[in-house]
Design a protein around this motif. Structure first.
Motif, PDB file in Angstrom:
ATOM      1  N   LEU A 126      -6.979 -26.469 -30.088  1.00  0.00           N
ATOM      2  CA  LEU A 126      -6.383 -26.723 -31.398  1.00  0.00           C
ATOM      3  C   LEU A 126      -6.647 -25.551 -32.332  1.00  0.00           C
ATOM      4  O   LEU A 126      -7.773 -25.042 -32.398  1.00  0.00           O
ATOM      5  CB  LEU A 126      -6.980 -28.003 -31.993  1.00  0.00           C
ATOM      6  CG  LEU A 126      -6.633 -28.310 -33.453  1.00  0.00           C
ATOM      7  CD1 LEU A 126      -5.170 -28.730 -33.578  1.00  0.00           C
ATOM      8  CD2 LEU A 126      -7.549 -29.411 -34.010  1.00  0.00           C
ATOM      9  N   ALA A 127      -5.630 -25.125 -33.055  1.00  0.00           N
ATOM     10  CA  ALA A 127      -5.806 -24.118 -34.099  1.00  0.00           C
ATOM     11  C   ALA A 127      -6.025 -24.829 -35.434  1.00  0.00           C
ATOM     12  O   ALA A 127      -5.221 -25.670 -35.830  1.00  0.00           O
ATOM     13  CB  ALA A 127      -4.590 -23.207 -34.182  1.00  0.00           C
ATOM     14  N   VAL A 128      -7.124 -24.524 -36.106  1.00  0.00           N
ATOM     15  CA  VAL A 128      -7.419 -25.050 -37.440  1.00  0.00           C
ATOM     16  C   VAL A 128      -7.101 -23.945 -38.436  1.00  0.00           C
ATOM     17  O   VAL A 128      -7.758 -22.888 -38.430  1.00  0.00           O
ATOM     18  CB  VAL A 128      -8.890 -25.496 -37.557  1.00  0.00           C
ATOM     19  CG1 VAL A 128      -9.205 -25.912 -38.993  1.00  0.00           C
ATOM     20  CG2 VAL A 128      -9.174 -26.635 -36.587  1.00  0.00           C
ATOM     21  N   TYR A 129      -6.115 -24.170 -39.282  1.00  0.00           N
ATOM     22  CA  TYR A 129      -5.636 -23.116 -40.173  1.00  0.00           C
ATOM     23  C   TYR A 129      -6.399 -23.140 -41.501  1.00  0.00           C
ATOM     24  O   TYR A 129      -6.122 -23.934 -42.379  1.00  0.00           O
ATOM     25  CB  TYR A 129      -4.137 -23.283 -40.419  1.00  0.00           C
ATOM     26  CG  TYR A 129      -3.317 -23.087 -39.159  1.00  0.00           C
ATOM     27  CD1 TYR A 129      -3.076 -21.809 -38.658  1.00  0.00           C
ATOM     28  CD2 TYR A 129      -2.807 -24.174 -38.466  1.00  0.00           C
ATOM     29  CE1 TYR A 129      -2.353 -21.614 -37.506  1.00  0.00           C
ATOM     30  CE2 TYR A 129      -2.072 -23.994 -37.302  1.00  0.00           C
ATOM     31  CZ  TYR A 129      -1.851 -22.708 -36.824  1.00  0.00           C
ATOM     32  OH  TYR A 129      -1.131 -22.524 -35.668  1.00  0.00           O
ATOM     33  N   VAL A 140      -9.626 -31.769 -42.046  1.00  0.00           N
ATOM     34  CA  VAL A 140      -9.230 -31.524 -40.655  1.00  0.00           C
ATOM     35  C   VAL A 140     -10.401 -31.800 -39.718  1.00  0.00           C
ATOM     36  O   VAL A 140     -10.243 -32.472 -38.680  1.00  0.00           O
ATOM     37  CB  VAL A 140      -8.729 -30.080 -40.487  1.00  0.00           C
ATOM     38  CG1 VAL A 140      -8.486 -29.760 -39.019  1.00  0.00           C
ATOM     39  CG2 VAL A 140      -7.464 -29.850 -41.292  1.00  0.00           C
ATOM     40  N   LEU A 141     -11.577 -31.316 -40.062  1.00  0.00           N
ATOM     41  CA  LEU A 141     -12.729 -31.518 -39.184  1.00  0.00           C
ATOM     42  C   LEU A 141     -13.137 -32.984 -39.114  1.00  0.00           C
ATOM     43  O   LEU A 141     -13.585 -33.456 -38.056  1.00  0.00           O
ATOM     44  CB  LEU A 141     -13.911 -30.651 -39.652  1.00  0.00           C
ATOM     45  CG  LEU A 141     -13.687 -29.129 -39.588  1.00  0.00           C
ATOM     46  CD1 LEU A 141     -14.964 -28.390 -39.979  1.00  0.00           C
ATOM     47  CD2 LEU A 141     -13.216 -28.692 -38.211  1.00  0.00           C
ATOM     48  N   GLU A 142     -12.975 -33.717 -40.205  1.00  0.00           N
ATOM     49  CA  GLU A 142     -13.263 -35.151 -40.166  1.00  0.00           C
ATOM     50  C   GLU A 142     -12.289 -35.890 -39.255  1.00  0.00           C
ATOM     51  O   GLU A 142     -12.676 -36.823 -38.535  1.00  0.00           O
ATOM     52  CB  GLU A 142     -13.206 -35.742 -41.580  1.00  0.00           C
ATOM     53  CG  GLU A 142     -14.388 -35.376 -42.446  1.00  0.00           C
ATOM     54  CD  GLU A 142     -14.239 -35.884 -43.876  1.00  0.00           C
ATOM     55  OE1 GLU A 142     -15.254 -36.358 -44.431  1.00  0.00           O
ATOM     56  OE2 GLU A 142     -13.123 -35.809 -44.444  1.00  0.00           O
ATOM     57  N   VAL A 143     -11.031 -35.492 -39.260  1.00  0.00           N
ATOM     58  CA  VAL A 143     -10.041 -36.107 -38.377  1.00  0.00           C
ATOM     59  C   VAL A 143     -10.363 -35.799 -36.920  1.00  0.00           C
ATOM     60  O   VAL A 143     -10.298 -36.689 -36.047  1.00  0.00           O
ATOM     61  CB  VAL A 143      -8.622 -35.638 -38.736  1.00  0.00           C
ATOM     62  CG1 VAL A 143      -7.611 -36.074 -37.680  1.00  0.00           C
ATOM     63  CG2 VAL A 143      -8.214 -36.182 -40.104  1.00  0.00           C
ATOM     64  N   TYR A 163     -11.495 -26.334 -30.531  1.00  0.00           N
ATOM     65  CA  TYR A 163     -10.658 -25.783 -31.593  1.00  0.00           C
ATOM     66  C   TYR A 163     -11.159 -24.404 -31.982  1.00  0.00           C
ATOM     67  O   TYR A 163     -12.313 -24.042 -31.736  1.00  0.00           O
ATOM     68  CB  TYR A 163     -10.609 -26.706 -32.813  1.00  0.00           C
ATOM     69  CG  TYR A 163     -11.917 -26.869 -33.549  1.00  0.00           C
ATOM     70  CD1 TYR A 163     -12.289 -25.997 -34.576  1.00  0.00           C
ATOM     71  CD2 TYR A 163     -12.788 -27.927 -33.245  1.00  0.00           C
ATOM     72  CE1 TYR A 163     -13.489 -26.151 -35.254  1.00  0.00           C
ATOM     73  CE2 TYR A 163     -13.982 -28.099 -33.919  1.00  0.00           C
ATOM     74  CZ  TYR A 163     -14.334 -27.207 -34.919  1.00  0.00           C
ATOM     75  OH  TYR A 163     -15.520 -27.362 -35.594  1.00  0.00           O
ATOM     76  N   ARG A 164     -10.247 -23.649 -32.583  1.00  0.00           N
ATOM     77  CA  ARG A 164     -10.594 -22.330 -33.090  1.00  0.00           C
ATOM     78  C   ARG A 164     -10.100 -22.236 -34.537  1.00  0.00           C
ATOM     79  O   ARG A 164      -9.088 -22.823 -34.897  1.00  0.00           O
ATOM     80  CB  ARG A 164      -9.968 -21.225 -32.240  1.00  0.00           C
ATOM     81  CG  ARG A 164      -8.456 -21.193 -32.270  1.00  0.00           C
ATOM     82  CD  ARG A 164      -7.873 -20.082 -31.403  1.00  0.00           C
ATOM     83  NE  ARG A 164      -6.413 -20.038 -31.512  1.00  0.00           N
ATOM     84  CZ  ARG A 164      -5.583 -20.790 -30.792  1.00  0.00           C
ATOM     85  NH1 ARG A 164      -6.068 -21.640 -29.886  1.00  0.00           N
ATOM     86  NH2 ARG A 164      -4.278 -20.686 -30.957  1.00  0.00           N
ATOM     87  N   ILE A 165     -10.813 -21.493 -35.328  1.00  0.00           N
ATOM     88  CA  ILE A 165     -10.439 -21.301 -36.733  1.00  0.00           C
ATOM     89  C   ILE A 165      -9.504 -20.109 -36.842  1.00  0.00           C
ATOM     90  O   ILE A 165      -9.794 -19.024 -36.306  1.00  0.00           O
ATOM     91  CB  ILE A 165     -11.684 -21.079 -37.611  1.00  0.00           C
ATOM     92  CG1 ILE A 165     -12.662 -22.247 -37.489  1.00  0.00           C
ATOM     93  CG2 ILE A 165     -11.266 -20.846 -39.059  1.00  0.00           C
ATOM     94  CD1 ILE A 165     -12.133 -23.573 -38.009  1.00  0.00           C
ATOM     95  N   GLU A 166      -8.381 -20.301 -37.528  1.00  0.00           N
ATOM     96  CA  GLU A 166      -7.449 -19.212 -37.779  1.00  0.00           C
ATOM     97  C   GLU A 166      -7.230 -19.083 -39.284  1.00  0.00           C
ATOM     98  O   GLU A 166      -7.711 -19.900 -40.065  1.00  0.00           O
ATOM     99  CB  GLU A 166      -6.126 -19.461 -37.051  1.00  0.00           C
ATOM    100  CG  GLU A 166      -6.274 -19.460 -35.531  1.00  0.00           C
ATOM    101  CD  GLU A 166      -4.955 -19.325 -34.820  1.00  0.00           C
ATOM    102  OE1 GLU A 166      -3.896 -19.308 -35.500  1.00  0.00           O
ATOM    103  OE2 GLU A 166      -4.967 -19.236 -33.577  1.00  0.00           O
TER     104      GLU A 166
END
Length: 338
Positions: free
Chosen positions: A215-218, A270-273, A287-290
Protein backbone atom coordinates in the motif's frame (compact mmCIF):
# COMPACT_ATOMS: atom_id res chain seq x y z
CA UNK A 1 -43.47 3.90 -6.57
CA UNK A 2 -40.78 3.56 -9.21
CA UNK A 3 -37.34 5.13 -8.74
CA UNK A 4 -34.73 5.71 -11.45
CA UNK A 5 -31.20 5.11 -10.15
CA UNK A 6 -28.48 6.44 -12.44
CA UNK A 7 -25.13 4.73 -11.92
CA UNK A 8 -27.02 2.06 -10.00
CA UNK A 9 -24.67 -0.80 -10.91
CA UNK A 10 -21.76 0.93 -9.14
CA UNK A 11 -20.61 0.67 -5.56
CA UNK A 12 -22.98 3.02 -3.73
CA UNK A 13 -25.69 2.70 -6.37
CA UNK A 14 -25.97 -1.08 -6.05
CA UNK A 15 -26.24 -0.95 -2.26
CA UNK A 16 -28.89 1.76 -2.54
CA UNK A 17 -30.78 -0.23 -5.18
CA UNK A 18 -30.88 -3.14 -2.72
CA UNK A 19 -32.15 -0.88 0.08
CA UNK A 20 -34.84 0.50 -2.25
CA UNK A 21 -36.02 -2.97 -3.27
CA UNK A 22 -36.11 -4.11 0.34
CA UNK A 23 -38.16 -1.00 1.21
CA UNK A 24 -40.76 -1.94 -1.42
CA UNK A 25 -39.85 0.45 -4.24
CA UNK A 26 -39.68 -0.58 -7.89
CA UNK A 27 -36.23 0.19 -9.27
CA UNK A 28 -34.93 1.00 -12.75
CA UNK A 29 -31.15 1.25 -13.07
CA UNK A 30 -29.41 3.22 -15.83
CA UNK A 31 -25.66 2.59 -16.06
CA UNK A 32 -23.10 2.64 -18.87
CA UNK A 33 -20.99 0.01 -17.03
CA UNK A 34 -17.83 2.08 -17.51
CA UNK A 35 -16.92 1.56 -13.84
CA UNK A 36 -19.42 -1.10 -12.82
CA UNK A 37 -20.56 -4.66 -13.45
CA UNK A 38 -23.93 -6.09 -14.41
CA UNK A 39 -23.16 -8.89 -11.95
CA UNK A 40 -23.67 -6.51 -9.03
CA UNK A 41 -27.33 -6.10 -9.97
CA UNK A 42 -27.86 -9.84 -10.39
CA UNK A 43 -26.65 -10.22 -6.81
CA UNK A 44 -28.83 -7.34 -5.64
CA UNK A 45 -31.86 -9.13 -7.10
CA UNK A 46 -30.87 -12.38 -5.40
CA UNK A 47 -30.42 -10.68 -2.02
CA UNK A 48 -33.71 -8.77 -2.28
CA UNK A 49 -35.58 -11.71 -3.84
CA UNK A 50 -37.07 -9.14 -6.21
CA UNK A 51 -36.28 -8.06 -9.75
CA UNK A 52 -35.29 -4.65 -11.06
CA UNK A 53 -35.08 -3.22 -14.57
CA UNK A 54 -31.62 -2.57 -16.01
CA UNK A 55 -30.94 -0.26 -18.96
CA UNK A 56 -27.42 0.09 -20.31
CA UNK A 57 -26.98 3.72 -21.27
CA UNK A 58 -25.31 7.03 -20.50
CA UNK A 59 -26.78 10.09 -18.78
CA UNK A 60 -25.18 12.24 -21.48
CA UNK A 61 -27.40 10.55 -24.10
CA UNK A 62 -30.59 12.60 -24.21
CA UNK A 63 -32.31 10.10 -26.49
CA UNK A 64 -31.81 7.26 -24.00
CA UNK A 65 -33.05 9.43 -21.15
CA UNK A 66 -36.16 10.59 -23.03
CA UNK A 67 -37.13 7.03 -23.96
CA UNK A 68 -36.56 5.77 -20.43
CA UNK A 69 -38.47 8.60 -18.75
CA UNK A 70 -41.39 8.15 -21.15
CA UNK A 71 -41.54 4.38 -20.68
CA UNK A 72 -41.83 4.53 -16.88
CA UNK A 73 -43.78 6.63 -14.41
CA UNK A 74 -40.99 7.66 -12.08
CA UNK A 75 -41.66 9.24 -8.70
CA UNK A 76 -38.04 10.39 -8.33
CA UNK A 77 -34.46 9.98 -9.55
CA UNK A 78 -31.44 9.10 -7.41
CA UNK A 79 -28.40 10.29 -9.33
CA UNK A 80 -25.07 8.51 -8.77
CA UNK A 81 -23.72 8.40 -12.33
CA UNK A 82 -20.39 10.19 -12.69
CA UNK A 83 -16.64 9.94 -12.28
CA UNK A 84 -15.21 10.03 -8.77
CA UNK A 85 -11.42 9.61 -8.57
CA UNK A 86 -9.65 12.69 -7.18
CA UNK A 87 -6.25 11.90 -8.68
CA UNK A 88 -7.67 11.04 -12.08
CA UNK A 89 -9.66 14.28 -12.10
CA UNK A 90 -6.41 16.24 -11.79
CA UNK A 91 -4.97 14.58 -14.90
CA UNK A 92 -8.25 14.37 -16.87
CA UNK A 93 -10.36 17.39 -15.87
CA UNK A 94 -12.36 17.64 -19.11
CA UNK A 95 -13.75 14.15 -18.65
CA UNK A 96 -14.94 15.05 -15.17
CA UNK A 97 -16.68 18.23 -16.27
CA UNK A 98 -18.26 16.46 -19.23
CA UNK A 99 -19.53 13.48 -17.23
CA UNK A 100 -20.40 15.08 -13.92
CA UNK A 101 -21.59 18.55 -14.95
CA UNK A 102 -22.84 18.17 -18.52
CA UNK A 103 -24.31 14.76 -17.74
CA UNK A 104 -26.32 16.14 -14.85
CA UNK A 105 -27.59 19.07 -16.91
CA UNK A 106 -28.77 16.66 -19.61
CA UNK A 107 -30.46 14.48 -16.99
CA UNK A 108 -32.30 17.45 -15.48
CA UNK A 109 -33.41 18.65 -18.91
CA UNK A 110 -34.86 15.22 -19.66
CA UNK A 111 -36.52 15.01 -16.23
CA UNK A 112 -38.11 18.42 -16.69
CA UNK A 113 -39.42 17.48 -20.13
CA UNK A 114 -40.94 14.30 -18.65
CA UNK A 115 -42.47 16.05 -15.63
CA UNK A 116 -40.24 14.37 -13.02
CA UNK A 117 -39.10 16.93 -10.46
CA UNK A 118 -37.71 15.02 -7.45
CA UNK A 119 -33.96 14.40 -7.47
CA UNK A 120 -31.50 13.02 -4.91
CA UNK A 121 -27.97 14.00 -5.95
CA UNK A 122 -24.75 12.29 -4.96
CA UNK A 123 -22.50 15.17 -3.92
CA UNK A 124 -19.32 15.26 -1.87
CA UNK A 125 -17.72 16.85 1.17
CA UNK A 126 -15.03 18.13 -1.19
CA UNK A 127 -17.32 21.08 -2.00
CA UNK A 128 -16.35 22.62 1.36
CA UNK A 129 -12.77 23.11 0.21
CA UNK A 130 -9.93 23.05 2.74
CA UNK A 131 -10.29 26.41 4.48
CA UNK A 132 -12.74 25.48 7.25
CA UNK A 133 -12.06 24.12 10.73
CA UNK A 134 -13.47 20.68 11.48
CA UNK A 135 -16.12 19.42 11.71
CA UNK A 136 -17.84 20.52 8.52
CA UNK A 137 -21.50 21.55 8.76
CA UNK A 138 -24.00 22.58 6.11
CA UNK A 139 -24.10 26.19 7.28
CA UNK A 140 -20.53 26.76 6.12
CA UNK A 141 -20.01 28.45 2.77
CA UNK A 142 -18.73 26.21 0.05
CA UNK A 143 -15.06 26.74 -0.54
CA UNK A 144 -12.58 26.28 -3.34
CA UNK A 145 -12.28 22.52 -3.87
CA UNK A 146 -8.71 21.41 -4.34
CA UNK A 147 -9.34 19.23 -7.39
CA UNK A 148 -11.54 19.06 -10.52
CA UNK A 149 -13.64 16.24 -9.03
CA UNK A 150 -14.67 18.49 -6.15
CA UNK A 151 -15.17 21.46 -8.44
CA UNK A 152 -17.44 19.39 -10.69
CA UNK A 153 -19.58 18.44 -7.68
CA UNK A 154 -19.77 22.07 -6.55
CA UNK A 155 -20.77 23.19 -10.06
CA UNK A 156 -23.59 20.64 -10.08
CA UNK A 157 -24.74 21.75 -6.62
CA UNK A 158 -24.95 25.34 -7.89
CA UNK A 159 -26.83 24.26 -11.02
CA UNK A 160 -29.36 22.40 -8.86
CA UNK A 161 -29.75 25.36 -6.50
CA UNK A 162 -30.46 27.65 -9.45
CA UNK A 163 -32.88 25.12 -10.91
CA UNK A 164 -34.88 24.81 -7.70
CA UNK A 165 -35.04 28.60 -7.34
CA UNK A 166 -36.20 29.01 -10.93
CA UNK A 167 -39.03 26.47 -10.76
CA UNK A 168 -40.84 25.60 -7.54
CA UNK A 169 -41.89 22.22 -8.91
CA UNK A 170 -38.40 20.91 -8.18
CA UNK A 171 -37.51 19.17 -4.91
CA UNK A 172 -33.82 18.35 -4.69
CA UNK A 173 -31.58 16.76 -2.06
CA UNK A 174 -27.85 17.39 -2.29
CA UNK A 175 -26.16 14.71 -0.18
CA UNK A 176 -22.59 15.53 0.76
CA UNK A 177 -20.82 12.21 1.31
CA UNK A 178 -17.73 11.79 3.35
CA UNK A 179 -15.77 8.53 2.71
CA UNK A 180 -17.90 5.48 1.85
CA UNK A 181 -16.36 2.12 2.76
CA UNK A 182 -17.48 -1.39 3.68
CA UNK A 183 -19.82 -3.79 1.93
CA UNK A 184 -23.15 -5.51 2.42
CA UNK A 185 -22.97 -7.89 5.36
CA UNK A 186 -23.69 -10.86 3.06
CA UNK A 187 -20.35 -10.40 1.32
CA UNK A 188 -22.20 -10.61 -2.02
CA UNK A 189 -21.89 -6.97 -3.09
CA UNK A 190 -19.10 -4.51 -2.39
CA UNK A 191 -16.60 -2.10 -3.90
CA UNK A 192 -14.96 -3.38 -7.08
CA UNK A 193 -12.78 -0.61 -8.55
CA UNK A 194 -11.65 -1.01 -12.14
CA UNK A 195 -7.86 -1.02 -12.39
CA UNK A 196 -5.74 0.36 -9.56
CA UNK A 197 -7.94 1.55 -6.68
CA UNK A 198 -7.99 5.29 -6.07
CA UNK A 199 -9.36 5.05 -2.53
CA UNK A 200 -7.67 3.75 0.61
CA UNK A 201 -9.77 0.82 1.78
CA UNK A 202 -10.20 -1.12 -1.49
CA UNK A 203 -6.43 -0.84 -1.97
CA UNK A 204 -5.84 -2.15 1.57
CA UNK A 205 -8.24 -5.04 0.92
CA UNK A 206 -6.53 -5.93 -2.36
CA UNK A 207 -3.15 -5.98 -0.61
CA UNK A 208 -4.61 -8.24 2.07
CA UNK A 209 -5.98 -10.70 -0.50
CA UNK A 210 -2.73 -10.75 -2.50
CA UNK A 211 -3.75 -8.73 -5.55
CA UNK A 212 -1.36 -5.87 -4.66
CA UNK A 213 2.08 -6.10 -3.10
CA UNK A 214 2.14 -2.99 -0.96
CA UNK A 215 0.00 0.00 0.00
CA UNK A 216 1.19 3.52 -0.80
CA UNK A 217 0.41 6.02 1.99
CA UNK A 218 0.43 9.50 0.46
CA UNK A 219 1.85 11.95 2.96
CA UNK A 220 3.08 11.49 6.53
CA UNK A 221 3.74 15.15 7.30
CA UNK A 222 0.21 16.53 7.63
CA UNK A 223 -0.72 18.44 10.79
CA UNK A 224 -2.52 15.41 12.24
CA UNK A 225 -1.71 13.21 15.27
CA UNK A 226 0.27 10.65 13.23
CA UNK A 227 1.01 12.79 10.15
CA UNK A 228 -1.34 10.94 7.81
CA UNK A 229 -4.62 12.25 6.40
CA UNK A 230 -7.74 12.02 8.53
CA UNK A 231 -11.14 11.19 7.01
CA UNK A 232 -14.71 10.48 8.09
CA UNK A 233 -15.38 6.91 6.94
CA UNK A 234 -19.03 5.87 6.62
CA UNK A 235 -20.37 2.37 5.99
CA UNK A 236 -21.95 2.08 2.55
CA UNK A 237 -25.15 0.59 4.00
CA UNK A 238 -25.52 3.57 6.36
CA UNK A 239 -25.08 5.74 3.28
CA UNK A 240 -27.69 3.76 1.33
CA UNK A 241 -30.15 4.14 4.19
CA UNK A 242 -29.45 7.88 4.19
CA UNK A 243 -30.59 8.01 0.57
CA UNK A 244 -33.88 6.35 1.46
CA UNK A 245 -34.44 8.88 4.24
CA UNK A 246 -33.67 11.75 1.84
CA UNK A 247 -36.00 10.27 -0.78
CA UNK A 248 -38.83 9.93 1.74
CA UNK A 249 -38.28 13.53 2.82
CA UNK A 250 -38.57 14.77 -0.77
CA UNK A 251 -41.72 12.72 -1.33
CA UNK A 252 -43.42 13.94 1.83
CA UNK A 253 -42.30 17.55 2.35
CA UNK A 254 -42.54 20.88 0.57
CA UNK A 255 -40.50 21.37 -2.56
CA UNK A 256 -37.10 22.94 -1.96
CA UNK A 257 -33.37 22.42 -2.44
CA UNK A 258 -32.02 20.64 0.64
CA UNK A 259 -28.42 19.93 1.65
CA UNK A 260 -27.36 17.24 4.11
CA UNK A 261 -24.03 15.80 5.22
CA UNK A 262 -23.87 12.01 5.34
CA UNK A 263 -21.02 11.09 7.67
CA UNK A 264 -20.34 9.73 11.14
CA UNK A 265 -18.81 12.82 12.75
CA UNK A 266 -15.62 10.86 13.57
CA UNK A 267 -12.30 11.14 11.77
CA UNK A 268 -9.71 8.35 11.44
CA UNK A 269 -6.20 8.59 10.04
CA UNK A 270 -4.80 6.37 7.30
CA UNK A 271 -2.66 4.52 9.82
CA UNK A 272 -5.62 4.02 12.14
CA UNK A 273 -7.61 2.49 9.28
CA UNK A 274 -4.72 0.15 8.41
CA UNK A 275 -4.50 -0.94 12.06
CA UNK A 276 -8.28 -1.51 12.27
CA UNK A 277 -8.21 -3.58 9.08
CA UNK A 278 -5.30 -5.68 10.33
CA UNK A 279 -7.19 -6.41 13.55
CA UNK A 280 -10.38 -7.30 11.66
CA UNK A 281 -8.66 -9.52 9.09
CA UNK A 282 -5.65 -10.94 10.93
CA UNK A 283 -3.52 -9.92 7.92
CA UNK A 284 -0.52 -7.61 8.11
CA UNK A 285 -0.67 -4.81 5.52
CA UNK A 286 2.75 -3.77 4.17
CA UNK A 287 2.90 -0.09 3.28
CA UNK A 288 5.35 2.55 2.19
CA UNK A 289 5.22 6.30 2.71
CA UNK A 290 5.16 8.45 -0.41
CA UNK A 291 4.85 12.18 -1.01
CA UNK A 292 1.50 13.91 -0.76
CA UNK A 293 -0.94 13.37 -3.59
CA UNK A 294 -2.13 16.46 -5.53
CA UNK A 295 -5.64 17.51 -4.50
CA UNK A 296 -5.66 15.83 -1.09
CA UNK A 297 -6.40 17.70 2.16
CA UNK A 298 -5.12 16.97 5.67
CA UNK A 299 -8.41 16.50 7.52
CA UNK A 300 -12.06 16.12 6.63
CA UNK A 301 -14.88 14.99 8.87
CA UNK A 302 -18.54 15.86 9.25
CA UNK A 303 -21.01 17.37 11.61
CA UNK A 304 -23.99 15.07 10.80
CA UNK A 305 -26.50 16.58 13.25
CA UNK A 306 -28.65 18.27 10.60
CA UNK A 307 -29.32 14.94 8.86
CA UNK A 308 -30.07 13.34 12.20
CA UNK A 309 -32.60 16.07 13.00
CA UNK A 310 -34.25 16.52 9.61
CA UNK A 311 -33.92 13.05 8.07
CA UNK A 312 -34.16 11.08 11.32
CA UNK A 313 -31.03 9.28 10.11
CA UNK A 314 -27.78 8.47 11.85
CA UNK A 315 -24.84 6.26 10.87
CA UNK A 316 -24.97 3.15 13.04
CA UNK A 317 -22.05 0.97 11.91
CA UNK A 318 -18.64 1.50 13.54
CA UNK A 319 -15.13 1.31 12.09
CA UNK A 320 -14.69 -2.33 13.09
CA UNK A 321 -17.88 -3.29 11.24
CA UNK A 322 -16.66 -1.39 8.18
CA UNK A 323 -13.41 -3.35 8.20
CA UNK A 324 -15.02 -6.74 8.88
CA UNK A 325 -17.55 -6.28 6.07
CA UNK A 326 -14.86 -5.09 3.64
CA UNK A 327 -12.71 -8.12 4.41
CA UNK A 328 -15.65 -10.55 4.08
CA UNK A 329 -16.46 -9.11 0.63
CA UNK A 330 -12.84 -9.20 -0.56
CA UNK A 331 -12.17 -12.71 0.79
CA UNK A 332 -15.23 -14.12 -0.94
CA UNK A 333 -14.61 -12.13 -4.13
CA UNK A 334 -10.80 -11.83 -4.50
CA UNK A 335 -11.19 -10.66 -8.12
CA UNK A 336 -14.30 -8.58 -7.44
CA UNK A 337 -17.23 -9.41 -9.69
CA UNK A 338 -15.00 -11.02 -12.33
Amino acid sequence: MTILVTGGAGYIGSHTALALLEAGYSVVVLDNLANASRESLARVEALAERTLTFVEGDIRDRGVLDRLLNEHEFSAVIHFAGLKAVGESVSQPLGYYENNVSGTVTLCQAMQAAGVFKLVFSSSATVYGDEHPMPLHEGLPTGKPTNPYGRSKLMVEEVLQDLAHSDTRWSIARLRYFNPVGAHESGQIGEDPQGIPNNLLPYVAQVAVGRRDCLAVYGSDYATPDGTGVRDYIHVMDLAEGHLCALNTLLNNKNDCYTWNLGTGQGYSVLEVIDAFERASGVTIPYRIESRRPGDVATCWSDPTLAERELVWKAKRDLTTMMVDTWRWQQRNPQGYR
